[in-house]
Structure formats: C-alpha cells, structure tokens
Design a protein around this motif. Structure first.
Motif, PDB file in Angstrom:
ATOM      1  N   THR D  44      13.342 -10.609  23.837  1.00  0.00           N
ATOM      2  CA  THR D  44      14.480  -9.360  24.122  1.00  0.00           C
ATOM      3  C   THR D  44      14.954  -9.308  25.515  1.00  0.00           C
ATOM      4  OG1 THR D  44      13.246  -8.014  22.359  1.00  0.00           O
ATOM      5  CG2 THR D  44      14.806  -6.923  24.136  1.00  0.00           C
ATOM      6  N   GLU D  86      17.460  -4.542  19.678  1.00  0.00           N
ATOM      7  CA  GLU D  86      16.410  -4.501  18.709  1.00  0.00           C
ATOM      8  C   GLU D  86      16.339  -3.255  17.922  1.00  0.00           C
ATOM      9  OE1 GLU D  86      12.820  -5.501  21.009  1.00  0.00           O
ATOM     10  OE2 GLU D  86      11.775  -6.316  19.194  1.00  0.00           O
ATOM     11  N   ASP D 158      19.089  -9.351  18.215  1.00  0.00           N
ATOM     12  CA  ASP D 158      17.663  -9.070  18.525  1.00  0.00           C
ATOM     13  C   ASP D 158      17.009  -8.542  17.147  1.00  0.00           C
ATOM     14  OD1 ASP D 158      15.179  -9.088  19.686  1.00  0.00           O
ATOM     15  OD2 ASP D 158      15.934  -7.867  21.172  1.00  0.00           O
ATOM     16  N   GLU D 159      16.192  -9.713  16.660  1.00  0.00           N
ATOM     17  CA  GLU D 159      15.418  -9.351  15.295  1.00  0.00           C
ATOM     18  C   GLU D 159      16.255  -8.391  14.284  1.00  0.00           C
ATOM     19  OE1 GLU D 159      11.443  -8.640  15.456  1.00  0.00           O
ATOM     20  OE2 GLU D 159      11.306  -9.365  17.724  1.00  0.00           O
TER      21      GLU D 159
END
Ligand SMILES: Nc1ncnc2c1ncn2[C@@H]1O[C@H](COP(=O)(O)OP(=O)(O)OP(=O)(O)O)[C@@H](O)[C@H]1O
Ligand SMILES: Nc1ncnc2c1ncn2[C@@H]1O[C@H](COP(=O)(O)OP(=O)(O)OP(=O)(O)O)[C@@H](O)[C@H]1O
Ligand SMILES: [Mg+2]
Ligand SMILES: [Mg+2]
Lengths: 295, 380, 330, 233, 261
Positions: D44, D86, D158-159
């Motif tokens: 991240t 995220e 991010d994810e």
C-alpha cells in the motif's frame, strides 16, 4: 380586539415579526458556522469576532473614509473573507489533521485576540452607525410599526441564505467541498485543488459572518463585545439544527428566533435560556439535532 | 508624618473589559492630575500613584490589593469599578486597616451592611441615580413609568428604588418587563413599553444593554412618538459611543458634567488634552477622591489610617467635582447630582457638548439617609 | 515456538526512580514556597492547578472536551461560600458541600452532554454551563453582581484558625495533594484504562460490553466533583464567590491552562495553571491588555506547542532519556 | 513495450518508521502488473508514494517520461494516474451518484455513467442513497467505478477484491480485462492470488519494503514452490 | 471438494435465534423476514452477494441497530429491546468488518481491556493498574494463540491491516463469548493468517456458537457446518455447504460460474 393567549393579536403578530428579524441574524450566523464546520470540521469560535469585525469595518469605512452602508455591505465581507482566507492559509490549515478540538481552541484564541484588540483601541461601549438614508423610517403595518431597515434585513438574509444553500447542496463545487471534508487527501488525488477549496470555504464562512455584522451595525451598537454575546446562542442554534446540515442551520435559525421572540412576550425572564432549553429537549429526543444525520 | 517616606495610592479598576470606558486608564490619569494639582508632595514626601487592571475578576483584584498593602506600601486604593470587586477590596482594606475610596461601583452595600470605617463611596450610587432620574423627572411632568429592567439584582434595585421615588412624587408605574442581561435585541421589550402608553421608559440596566435599547428605541420612533427615555446608569462616555443621533432626548443622572460651569469646563479641557476624552463622573470623582485624601493627610499630619479616615469624615469637600460635599458616618460622600438631558445634534455646539442640565438634585435628597443604610457605624 | 512474552519490558519503561525524585523535589518546593512567595497567590495557584488537573481528567484521559467546567468551579465556590457563611458549617464541611453540589451539577449537565460526541459535546456543555451562569446571575442566594462576600474561613476541625495565612496555605496544599492523588489513582486504575479505550474507539468499547455512557458519565461526575473541590477551596481562600468563576471565559481559561501545560499529562496542568495565573497577575499592572496576550498564547500554543510544556519536555531528548514516554493523539 | 511508470530506489517513511527501502519497478504501457507480498511489507505504501499521498519519500518516480516527485498531489491525477485506496474512501456526505461523478473527468476515454451502471447494477439501484450506507462490497465497486469515469491512463488498485462476493470478483476480473483491451495500464496490489493470476501479465514480489522478485505470468506455475514459501499460498 | 468432518463435542442446541427480522432504511428494506438459528458448538456461515444485508443482520443481532420488526432471543432471553453493551455482556460479541482496535494502546493493553470487563475490574477506579497484571497470563495465551507475540508491546496503530484484524479477534475471544459474530474475519489477511485464523475459529467453536460472514468460500467449505445464503435481504437457501453450493440460484446470485475450492 382578537386575543391570542391573552395578548392582543396585533401585538402577537408584531412580536412574531420581530422574532423573525432576530432569526435572520441567527440564520446567517449559524449558516456560516455550519458551512465551516461541515467542510473543515472546525468549530469556528472566531465567528462572533468576524461578525463584530464586519460591523466594525463598516464603521471604520464610514468614519475614516466616508464610505457608506451600501459599499460597506460588499467591502466589509470581502475584507473579512480575505482576512479569514489568510488565516486559514497560514495557520488554521495546519490543524486539519488533528483532533477537531484544536481547531476550536485556535479559533477561540483568535476570537480573544481580535476582540481584545478592538476593545483596547476602541473601548467597550461601542460606536454609532446610522441607518442608511434609503432605508430610514418605518412603515405602519397596521399591527405594528416596522422600521423599513428591519424589513430589509429579513428579505436580504433570506436571499443570502437560500443562495448559499443552493451553491453548496446543488453544485459540483459543493460536492467537492463536502467530499473534501471527509477525506481531503483522496479528493486531492482525484485532481482537485483541495487546499484552495478549504481556504475559499473559510473565507466564505467568515464573509457571511461579516455580512451579518454589517447588517447588524445600524440596529445594534457597534461594539467589540457584540460578537461574544451572540455566539454562544448561535452555537446552541447549530446544535439544535444538527451540525453540518446547511438547511438545518438556516431553518433552525429562523425558528429559534421566533421562539425566542415569543418567549419575550410570555415570559421575558426566560428569553435568554429558552434556546438552551429547546436544545436540551432536542438532545433528549433527537440527539442528532432536528435536521442532523445520525452520527 | 508619612510612615515610609512616601504616600502611595493605588488605582485599581477594569482597563481591558466591559467597564474600560467607564473609568479605565483615564481614571488613573485623573488621579495623576489630582496629585499634580496638589503639588506632587504631601507632608514633604512624594506622592506616587500606581495602577492595575483587575480584569473584572475579584480574585485578581483581591490578590493585587493584598500585595499592594502587604509588600508595596500602598496606603489606599481607589476607583474599584464593579461591585463584586469593590466589596471584596473594601473587606480586605477593612481587615488591613487601609483606606479605600470607591468611585466606580454603584452598590449601596458599600455604605450599608458591608460598610467599613476606612471605606468611602465617592461619586454616585444606585440610590442617587434613582432619586435623580426617578424623582426629578416626575417633577418635570414624567409621571407614568414603564421599566425595562435587566434581570438581576442590580436591575431590580434600580427599578425598585426609582419606582419608589416616582410614586413618592405622585407618579405611577404602569408596568415593567425584565430582560436578560446582555440581550442584543430589545425591540420586543420596546414594543411592550410603547404599547403601555407610559410617558417615561426607564432603562434599569447598564452598559451595552442600555446603549442597544436606546439605539433601537430611536429606530422604532419611540422618542418621536412622545415617550421619554430615562437611563438609570449611563454616563457621558456611553453617550459619546452612542452618538447624539440615537441618544437625543435621553434623560439621565450624573454626579458631574464638564460643561456645568467655567471651572468644570476648564478641568474638562485639561483632562481632554491628556486622555482624548471628556471626563464623566467616575473620572472627576476619582480626581476629587485623590485630592481629598491628600488634603486629609495634610490636615492629619500623618498618613496613618485612623487619623486620615477621621479627617476624611470631618473635612468638607469642595473642589471641581463637588461643592459643599460632606462625608456621612457610613462613608458616603454626599454631594449634588444632576439630571441631564441629551441634546439634539443641532443643539450641540462643540465636540462633547452633549447635555442640558434639567435640574440639580441637592445631595441631601440624592443620597440615602445614613441612619437607614444598615451600616453599623452609624449611631442612631 | 517458545517465545516468552517480554512483559517486563513494559515496566522498565516507567521511570520509577526519576518520578520519585521529581515528586520529592516538587513537594519540597511546595512546602517551602510560602517562604519565598506571597501565600494568597500560591493558594490561588494551587486552586487553579487542581481545577486544571480535574479538567484534564476528562479531556486528557477520556477525550471529552468540556467547555462548561466553570459551572462546577464557580458553582462549588457559591455552594461552599453559602454553606459556610449562611449555615455556619465548618470549612471542611463547606468544601464537601461544594464538592457534592458540583458533582450533582455534573450529573445533570453530563446526562445531556454525553449524548453527543466530540465538538458537539463541547458546545452542549458550553450552553448548559451558560444556563447555569444565568441561574447564578438571577437567583438570590448568589447576590448577583456583588457576589457572596466576606466568607469566614473558620477553624479547621474546630481548632486550626484558617485566617492565619500559613495555616490556610498548608490546608490548601493538603487538599491539593489529596486531589492530585485521587486523580492519579483514577487515571492509573483499571477504570482509567477503560476510559482510555473509550477515547480510542467508542464503538469497539460498546461491542466489548462496556456501557460507554455510564463510564463517560462517571468520568464526568468525577471531574466535576474534583473541580468542585478546587472551587470550594478557592471560595475559602479569597473569602468570596462571584460570577467571574461561573462565566464561560473561566471555562476557556482552564482549557488554556491544560493545553499550555500538556493535555493528557498528570502534572502538565499544574504548570499551565501556574503560568496563566502568574501572567494574569503580572499583566494586571502592565500596559498590555490581558485578553490579547491570552488569545495570542492560545494560538501560538495550538500551532506550535500542542503537547504543552510538560508534554514537550517528555518528548524532548532529555525527557526520553529520563524515560518518560508520552503517547497521546495530537 | 514502452515503460509508462518507472520507479527507482523509492524510499518512504511514516514519521520515523522507514517503510520502503528502495523499491524498483517499471510498468509498461498497457500492462497489468500485480504486486504480491505478505501483510505489512509495504505494498500500500508503494502505491501511496507513487501517487504522492505519502510525501516523505526519496528516489525516482517518472510517469510517461515526466518526473512525478515534484508534482503536487492534485496535479498527479491530471498526468493520468488514478488511485483506488484499500479503505475505499467513499464519502458519507455524498450520494452514490455524487460520489461517482465526484472526480473530474480529466482526459477523454473514460467510461460513461451508463456503461458503469451496466457494469455495476447495484450502484444503479442505490444511486440516491448515501455513499457509506452501501455495503462493503458495493463501496468497493463504487471506488473502482469512480476512477473509470475519469479517463486515466493508469490505475493503481489496492486490493480491489477484498470483501467481494465471488460473482463480483469475477465481474471485476472481466472489467479489468476489458479495460486492458482499451489500453489501460494497471498496477494492482492483491492478496487474492487466484484472481491476480487470471488478470496479470507480470508479478512483482515484495518483501521488507523492497522488490524481492519479478516474473511473468507464464512462469507462474514454475514458481509456485517459491511463492508458497514466501506467501504461504 | 473436501469437506472436513465437523468437530462436535456437544449436542447442538439453539443459542441465538431471530424470527421475522426486518429492517427498513427509509424506503429501502435491507433485511426482510429473516429467520435464523445459531447453534452451540457450530460454525454457521452467512454468505451472500455484496449488499445482501449480512452486516445489517449482524448489527440487528448485536443491537447496534434496532429491528423494524421481529424478535431476537439470546440464550432463551428476549433481547429485542436490549442495549448493545448489555447484549455483549450477556455473551454475544462481534467483530467489525472494518477493523476495530484501540489504536493508541499496545497489543497487550488491547487484549487486557477486553479481559478486564467480565472481571469486575473495569469499574474499580481505586485500584492500581497493576491489578490488571493478574490478567497477563490469560492475555499472553491469547496473544500467542493468534501469533502476535512479537508485537505485544507494539502500539496497535503501527500494525499492518492484517495484524490488526488478528488482534481484533484476540480481543473478541478474550471476552469468552458464548456466541461469536465475526464479520469477514479473513478479509485483507495474508494466506498464512487465513489458515491460522481458521484454525482458531475451529478451536473456539468447540464450546461456542459462531456466526460468520465470509467471502472466502474455501474457508466456508472447510469450516462451517451450516450455511445461510442471503440475497436482497431475504434468505435464498440454507443447509450445509455441499447442498447450498449446488443450488443453481446460489450459483448465479453469488458464486458465479467459477470453481472455487
Ligand atoms: N500511517 C502509518 N503510520 C505508521 N506506520 C504505518 C502507517 N501505515 C502503515 N504503516 C506501517 O508500514 C508498513 C507497511 O504498511 P503497508 O500498509 O504498506 O503494508 P501492506 O503491504 O499494504 O499490508 P496489507 O497487506 O496488510 O495491506 C507496515 O508495517 C505498517 O505497520
Ligand atoms: N444505515 C443504512 N442506511 C441505509 N441503507 C443501508 C444502511 N446500512 C446498510 N444499508 C444498505 O443495506 C444493504 C445491506 O447492507 P449490508 O452492509 O448489510 O450488506 P452486506 O451483506 O454486509 O454486504 P458486503 O458483503 O458487501 O459487506 C446495502 O444495500 C446497504 O446499502
Ligand atoms: Mg495494504
Ligand atoms: Mg458487510
């Protein structure tokens, strides 16, 4: 004569109208407070000082430069807005990432400084400011004698409040502003110049306070203390309305103005606490405020 | 002779708060003028004046008073704006056997239950204001009254005292409305006063409250409508702040007016040169108090408290502030008060030319009979 | 995997010896202070220091910013003054009356205020305290503008004459030390731990089964009661109780003291109070208006020394070397 | 392939803690690269440093040949970079629709609102409700959808599949493929290995704030052993 | 697909049940007529597409939200009108979808705050902090069981996302709840942690009821005895994983066409 709750209808109507005028000031002030709070998460304790500054600048313009009411209505808010923007840029900005209480404390200090300075230079008893010639005199409405100037205050503040509300709730700019309050870094990563937006907002809030100040100058004594007297009541108005709700701030401002006005007739001793009492009741029944979203 | 090689007077008042215009730094200036006029020395030792800003906080005032008395050889404290401060400092002075002369505070408690053998009340008090405005105005035809009263003890006592004098002189009180302290808007109350039809609207409040009420009364055309406004505690300084446009026609009582006669005008101009404003009764009263204190020391031949207090009680007061003033056993300085009316803007001939003198109220009438005051120093 | 948890490390960090030395020196200073300073001034300082510490219990350790603490301080002053002067109770009882009055008031104001969080909480306490101010202004027993004057100090336990400045000073000092000790105990107790966790994450605390409202209310009442202790004491020191102590400016002042000294540090507020009280006294006789200075100090403090005097010290190199570690969200 | 993003010797700090210790990577135009690594290795942080959100950083970052180190945050987006955090970053004071149209369209080639609603029918259904009243998964969709409108050249994701139902994960996979066909460049951080292996061209493996390895999707099967050791897959 | 044999030590009995649960938000119904029975010593999965209302059901069960209709019974007591903290004290504890820890407390203190609650220590403001040291043994055990032993004295805010989640589970377990509600406990976790947490859950479910929301279907398949599928606030299917995953409606609504385990 028609009576209502034991007082003549005419007097009742008169008091209602007067409440509305007071409400105009509450609405304008709580609007600015709500905008600044809503977007910057700062309780602007200096709001009262900025209100006072507006009135004082109008007075200074008149007595030193001979500039009258109408230009002052534009110039004073502009100046105070610029000062506000400068303060935001240089100081307030550093506090956003911190617990909101620091913003509150900073503006509290700011208020003390500004009021202290004016009191030091101009004394506490206040300065005269005459009603503009165009709006002098009064109209007999049948049930009361309404100074024309007060009528103007109602109309003008309504226009300003609604205009501001439209800008914030219904425009793209407003949605940037609202988003920026929550997560400025992210909004900035979308390509929006957030720091500038925040400066603008604080400037706008301060300018609204100053506008209320100019409007108040011909009615109330232009005094360094005028702001600190009204600010706490306005805080209560904002709590009742639900902070962060722009419309809530406006409507509650008018409503509580009227409530206070009527209390002055039926039980004058309580008129200064009626707003706090309403606040307590609202907190019990609707903790988020009349118009607030659930926290 | 003087105990420590000098006589030191402390001027303790509000210099940054709400009452800063009322007395403030200018009172200090007035005290300096008195010292200069006396010659700068008494009993051959220099006279020094110190000053402090109590910020309207009795604890700060009390701290300073104690330190002044205990460690800085201050012999007496004067001015003492705000009743809580005046009462607190008078209590300390009494305990420490020092002289205090109050010119800034209004409460009659100072010469009543909480009086001190070394405490004096010089310029005015709520009683004299009530008599002046209430009594004298009725004689001028203002015989029906409506009160706008600040909702706390000070307001009540002004209202009650004044109302009594109104009634004593054959007038009537048709009503009263109590407004909270520090109200900004008085229009509701003014409308009630207006519809009461009373000839006089008495403003039993002070400071900004009075200013705002007067200003808004002008806006609602109350004076034009034939009613008279009477402010119960209002001085030149505040009239200046309000401006003649809004204040015209207002009636009030003061213990001093600079344009009263030639002597007072001369004093006023000197004061003006030093402070930028004309003196009100607090300033002139402080001048008089300092002067009288020095005279008493000279007469007593010492600055020892008992002796000076005795002389202060005995000596007649005769200076620019008070003519033929006397000091009652409870410490009350009895002198003439003036019922004044604010001029219209076109009647005013020069800056600060604000008042017409409507009547002079003799001291004996203006101030409370010491026997009634509740002060235990008065032997009946 | 046989890793023993290094629980001892945590203890090592608390600088026991250093703290004891500091404590000793501090106490010695306070015991000897009347030899060098004016006693009434010292007593005033102690009253405000206790006030600020009690306030900090709420702000620093529970995360609640009350803008209405003047109500408890000034209120207790009135209660104590009234009890001592009108009912003729002895001073120690008078102070207890102040403490209970303040606690009661705290329960009422707290009941409303804890319904909201953060800044709302601040504004509600401000508004309710303002209501109390108006009550004091108008109700008869406070004597309006004049205040309750000439309050007798009386005899402690019927024997020690408190009019004697030295006696009074050591009495005040004792109460002060007891007050601070109580605060210290509360902070460093299991209960204090719960308060901290509420400050950190309220929702999680609820889900762990803590009735957050009750804890907050308890903390609020404790803080109010301790504030009342300071207020009652002050009424005896100065022998009067007036409106100044219930006004919202007083609430602002105590925040300033706490901020200046160090929010969330036990002894910070003591220094903050000392500084503010000294400043006010000093400025009284200077040319410069006090409000402006106060305001500027506020701003500078928030902008540059958020940790306050003591907090900055703890975080300085010397402070760390001595083993103080100070964690508080800023 | 022309490199679009080039990162060399990137270091980053949070206050005193040094998190990135010299990250080197390149992402070619139109490429889809996935960053793998255990919790807390700094994935991240890498994205945030590239975007300029983490400003305590050193090293080189160039995008389309331009140095990004000096560009202020609000200008980075205009260079053509979009970031999906995220934690999603949905705004609670804005409605779903307002959230969606919040980022200004800075270049041509973004999706239209209709296309987006077609892709994510949930959002269409809840478009007038408050942003944060959405379920976790709906918020994730919104966060991605929001960036698709702006016409960025490269997305930092991010994810994106965290907390999403398998159907939606699948749909997002399809969306990413579609975007790739349109020439979009993507740098993806992913824990969901299965998902990553379906969409990515190339992998970087991160460890302790550095890039510890790199391989194309074709070598994936040969590397399973190593990945198992490092990631526990 | 390998379905592990459920570990059952005690006979299943209902500990938490909801009947006719419904919740409206304005005009929108997030949860509609949901009946749910959670059994002791069982792991019960609540799955469904995003926005189906799973978190809302959790909020209703734990009383963080008040249901519009319906009743909830916990251990035989009606808790429909009970406050959330009371519910927690009765033994129903939840974790949050977005990780919830006390950021400025250390890992150890995070766990101890939870441990001290049932111990009556919480209200004792007259006791020294060292009174809490009695809890260290238990805390240590918990911390080690989730693999946080290296970070005992780390401040929670400095942990990575995944580690925070693990910590949250540890604090939840510290309360020794009778019923455990876990909202996506594995989300954002690395694979090694997923395995470990699954093991923890399996372990704790021996003596407790567990209701969990999870999108990781391999976890659901191996861990859960019972699965309820929610869609648009309504129950779409129920049964063990094998049954549910065969259901074509579930496949289209949730799982998609992909083979998942
Ligand atoms: N705001 C912060 N302040 C201090 N340290 C931080 C902060 N954010 C992250 N860290 C630390 O930096 C390191 C890298 O964090 P990062 O979030 O980049 O990891 P990640 O690889 O994305 O992990 P995850 O898979 O859990 O999201 C971690 O050790 C984390 O504890
Ligand atoms: N407070 C609320 N007000 C209005 N709508 C809400 C509120 N909370 C949830 N919703 C709506 O209810 C629906 C169900 O939300 P919920 O969070 O329960 O979904 P979920 O099943 O947990 O999804 P996910 O798997 O994505 O977390 C969503 O459409 C959401 O937008
Ligand atoms: Mg990450
Ligand atoms: Mg959910």
């Amino acid at each position: 004569m028609t009576m209502i709750f034991g007082i003549p209808l005419q007097a009742f109507l008169g008091q209602l109208l007067i409440g509305l005028i007071n409400g105009s000031f509450y609405a304008l002030l709580s609007l600015g407070l709500a905008i600044i709070f809503g977007l910057l998460r700062v309780i602007n304790f200096a709001h009262g000082a900025q209100y006072m500054l507006g009135a004082f600048i109008a007075w200074l313009l008149l007595s030193y430069l001979g500039i009258g009411y109408w230009p002052a209505l534009v110039l004073a808010p502009l100046l105070v807005g610029l000062i506000g923007a400068a303060i935001e840029r240089t100081m307030l900005r550093q506090l956003y990432s911190l617990d909101p209480l620091y913003g509150l404390l900073f503006t509290f200090g700011l208020a003390l400084t500004v009021e202290g300075t004016f009191r030091y230079i101009y004394g506490a008893s206040g300065q005269p400011y005459a009603t503009p010639a165009l709006l002098a005199g009064g109209a007999n409405l049948g049930f009361m004698f309404l100074p024309i100037y007060r009528g103007w205050v109602i109309v003008f503040s309504l226009i300003v409040c609604l205009g501001t509300w439209l800008v914030i709730e219904k425009t793209k700019l407003g949605s940037y502003l609202r988003a920026a309050t929550e997560n400025p870094v992210l909004v900035q990563s979308f390509g929006i110049n957030v720091p500038f937006l925040l400066t603008l907002t604080y400037g706008l809030g301060a300018a609204l306070a100053a506008l209320a100040g100019v409007l108040a100058a011909p009615i109330y004594q232009v005094s360094p203390l005028m702001g600190s007297n009204i600010i706490i009541v306005v805080f209560a108005v904002v709590v009742v309305g639900g902070m962060g709700s722009i419309m809530g701030a406006i409507v509650t401002g008018y409503l509580l103005g009227v409530a206070e006005g009527l209390t002055k007739v039926f039980y004058p001793e309580a008129s200064n606490i009626v707003i706090f009492v309403i606040m307590a009741i609202v907190l019990l029944l609707r903790p988020a405020g009349l118009f607030g979203r659930d926290a | 002779d003087a105990s420590d090689g000098k006589v030191k007077i402390g001027i303790l008042n509000d210099q940054s708060g709400v009452y800063a215009d009322f007395g403030g730094k200018s009172s200090y200036e007035a005290a300096l003028m008195a010292v200069e006029d006396f010659g700068g020395k008494v009993l051959g030792v220099p006279v020094e004046v110190v000053t402090a800003d109590h910020q309207n906080k009795p604890d700060i005032a009390s701290n300073i008073a104690r330190q002044w008395y205990d460690t800085e050889q201050v012999d007496s404290i004067m001015e003492l704006t705000t009743s809580s401060v005046a009462l607190a400092v008078q209590a300390i002075s009494k305990e420490k056997k020092k002289i205090d002369i109050v010119t800034g505070a209004a409460t009659t408690e100072l010469t009543g239950k909480q009086c001190s053998p070394y405490g004096f009340h010089w310029a005015y008090d709520t009683h004299s204001l009530a008599v002046g405005t209430g009594g004298a105005l009725v004689k001028q035809g203002g015989d029906s009254w409506f009160f706008l009263t600040a909702d706390y003890a000070f307001g009540y006592s002004l209202e009650e005292n004044t109302g009594n004098y109104v009634k004593e002189n054959g007038g009537t009180v048709v009503g009263a409305v109590r407004h909270p302290l520090a109200s900004t808007d008085f229009s509701s109350f003014l409308l009630q006063a207006q519809s009461s039809g009373a000839k006089v609207i008495g403003l039993a409040n002070a400071g900004l409250d009075t200013s705002n009420a007067i200003k808004q009364a002008a806006e609602f055309g109350i004076v034009q409508g034939g009613q008279r406004l009477a402010a119960l505690l209002f001085t030149l300084a505040e009239v200046h702040g309000l401006g003649l446009e809004a204040a015209q026609g207002l009636t009030l009582t003061e213990g001093f007016y600079w344009n009263r006669d030639e002597e007072s005008a001369k004093f006023g101009k000197r004061f003006m040169e030093r402070t930028g404003k004309m003196p009100n009764m607090v300033h002139a009263g402080t001048y008089s108090a300092v002067l009288q204190y020095l005279k008493a020391i000279e007469k007593a031949g010492t600055d020892e408290t008992e002796a000076v207090a005795k002389e202060l009680h005995a000596l007649p007061v005769d200076d620019v502030f008070a003519k033929n003033g006397t000091v009652a056993p409870n410490g009350r300085m009895v002198h003439d008060m003036y019922l004044l009316e604010v001029k219209k803007p076109d009647e005013s001939k020069e800056p600060w030319d604000y008042f017409k003198v409507l009547a002079t109220i003799p001291g004996k009438e203006a101030f409370m009979d010491p026997a009634q005051s509740g002060c235990e120093l008065v032997k009946s | 995997m046989t890793l023993t948890l290094d629980l001892a490390k945590r203890k090592e960090r608390s600088p026991f010896i250093v703290q004891t030395v500091f404590l000793g020196v501090g106490l010695a200073c306070l015991l000897l202070a009347p030899l060098f300073f004016y006693p009434v001034f010292l007593m005033k300082l102690l009253c405000f220091a206790l006030f600020a510490c009690a306030f900090n219990l709420l702000l620093g350790y529970t995360g609640l910013l009350s803008f209405g603490h003047a109500a408890f301080f000034g209120g207790a002053a009135y209660f104590t003054a009234h009890a001592v002067k009108e009912w003729g109770v002895p001073p120690e009882l008078g102070i207890l009356v102040g403490v209970f009055g303040a606690a009661l008031l705290g329960a009422v104001i707290g009941f409303f205020a804890i319904r909201r969080q953060g800044i709302y909480f601040a504004m509600i306490t401000l508004a309710l305290a303002q209501m109390f101010y108006f009550f004091c202004l108008q109700s008869g027993f406070t004597r309006g503008e004049d205040g309750i004057q000439s309050v007798p100090r009386g005899h402690l336990l019927g024997v020690i004459d408190l009019l004697q400045p030295t006696n009074m000073y050591y009495f005040v000092l004792t109460v002060f030390v007891i007050g601070i000790a109580i605060i210290w105990r509360i902070i460093n107790s299991p209960f204090g731990m719960v308060l901290k966790s509420i400050r950190e994450n309220e929702t999680r605390a609820v889900s762990l089964g803590y009735s957050v409202r009750n804890y907050k209310l308890a903390a609020f009442v404790m803080s109010a009661a301790l504030t009342g202790l300071a207020g009652g004491l002050k009424a005896l020191v100065f022998q009067f109780a007036t409106l100044t102590d219930v006004s919202w400016q007083m609430s602002g002042e105590v925040i300033l003291m706490t901020l200046l000294g160090g929010i969330g540090t036990l002894i910070g507020p003591i220094f903050g109070a000392g500084l503010v009280v000294t400043l006010q006294n000093y400025l009284a006789t200077s040319e410069f208006p006090v409000t402006i200075i106060t305001g500027v100090v506020f701003m500078v403090c928030v902008l540059l020394f958020r940790r306050g005097i003591v907090g900055e010290f703890y975080n300085s190199r010397l402070g760390r070397k001595l083993g103080f570690e100070h964690r508080h969200k800023h | 392939m022309k490199p679009l993003l080039k990162v060399a010797g990137l270091n980053a700090w949070y206050g005193e803690s040094h998190v990135l210790h010299g990250v080197d990577m390149t992402v070619g135009e139109g490429e889809m690269v996935t960053l793998l690594g255990r919790n807390g290795v700094g994935k991240t942080t890498t994205l945030r440093a590239i975007m300029g959100i983490v400003r305590e950083r050193k090293g080189e970052i160039s995008f389309a040949g331009e140095d990004l180190m000096r560009v202020p945050l609000h200008r980075v987006a205009r260079r053509g970079l979009g970031y999906v955090p995220e934690e999603r970053g949905i705004f609670s004071t804005l409605s779903v629709y307002e959230n969606l149209v919040l980022p200004p369209a800075l270049a041509k080639g973004g999706m239209t609102i209709d296309e987006i609603f077609e892709l994510f029918p949930n959002l269409h259904e809840r478009r007038n409700s408050t942003g944060t009243k959405l379920s976790g998964g709906e918020q994730q969709m919104l966060a991605i959808a929001r960036i698709l409108r702006t016409g960025v050249r490269m997305m930092l994701l991010d994810e994106p599949t965290e907390g999403l139902a398998p159907v939606i994960v699948q749909r997002i996979g399809e969306v990413l493929k579609k975007l790739k066909e349109r020439g979009m460049t993507v740098l993806l951080v992913e824990q969901n290995f299965r998902f990553a292996s379906k969409v990515a061209d190339r992998f970087y493996l991160m460890d302790h704030g550095r890039v510890a390895g790199e391989f194309p999707v074709s070598e994936l099967s040969g590397r399973m052993e190593m990945l198992h050791d490092v990631l526990g897959v | 697909m390998a379905v592990a044999t459920p570990l059952v030590n005690e006979a299943p009995r209902v500990v938490l049940s909801a009947r006719g649960l419904r919740r409206d938000f304005g005009g929108f119904t997030a949860v509609k007529d949901v009946d749910l029975d959670v059994h002791h010593a069982r792991v019960h999965a609540l799955i469904g597409p995003n926005g189906a209302g799973k978190t809302t059901v959790f909020n209703l069960l734990t009383k963080f939200l008040q249901p519009t209709h319906g009743t909830i019974t916990l251990l035989g007591e009606d808790i429909t009108k009970t406050a959330p903290d009371k519910v927690a004290r009765m033994g129903l504890v939840r974790s949050f979808q977005i990780s919830a820890v006390f950021p400025h407390l250390t890992v150890l203190d995070n766990v101890r705050v939870a441990l001290q609650r049932p111990n009556r220590l919480a209200t004792q403001f007259w006791k020294p902090l060292s009174a809490l040291d009695a809890l260290n043994g238990k805390a240590e055990e918990l911390i080690r069981s989730v693999g946080l032993e290296k970070e005992v004295n780390a401040v929670a805010a400095d942990l990575s996302y995944g580690r925070k989640r693990v910590l949250e589970i540890a604090t939840t377990l510290a309360l020794e709840p009778k019923v455990l509600l876990l909202d996506e406990p594995m989300a954002g976790m690395g694979h090694e942690d997923v395995g470990m947490v699954a093991e923890i859950i399996r372990e704790v479910a021996r003596e407790r009821a567990v209701l969990m929301v999870e999108h990781n279907l391999s976890v659901v398949a191996t861990l859960c005895h019972h699965v309820t599928v929610l869609q648009r606030g309504e129950i779409l299917a129920e049964g063990d994983y094998a049954t549910v995953s065969e259901d074509p409606r579930v496949r289209t609504a949730y799982m998609g066409t992909e083979e998942t385990s």
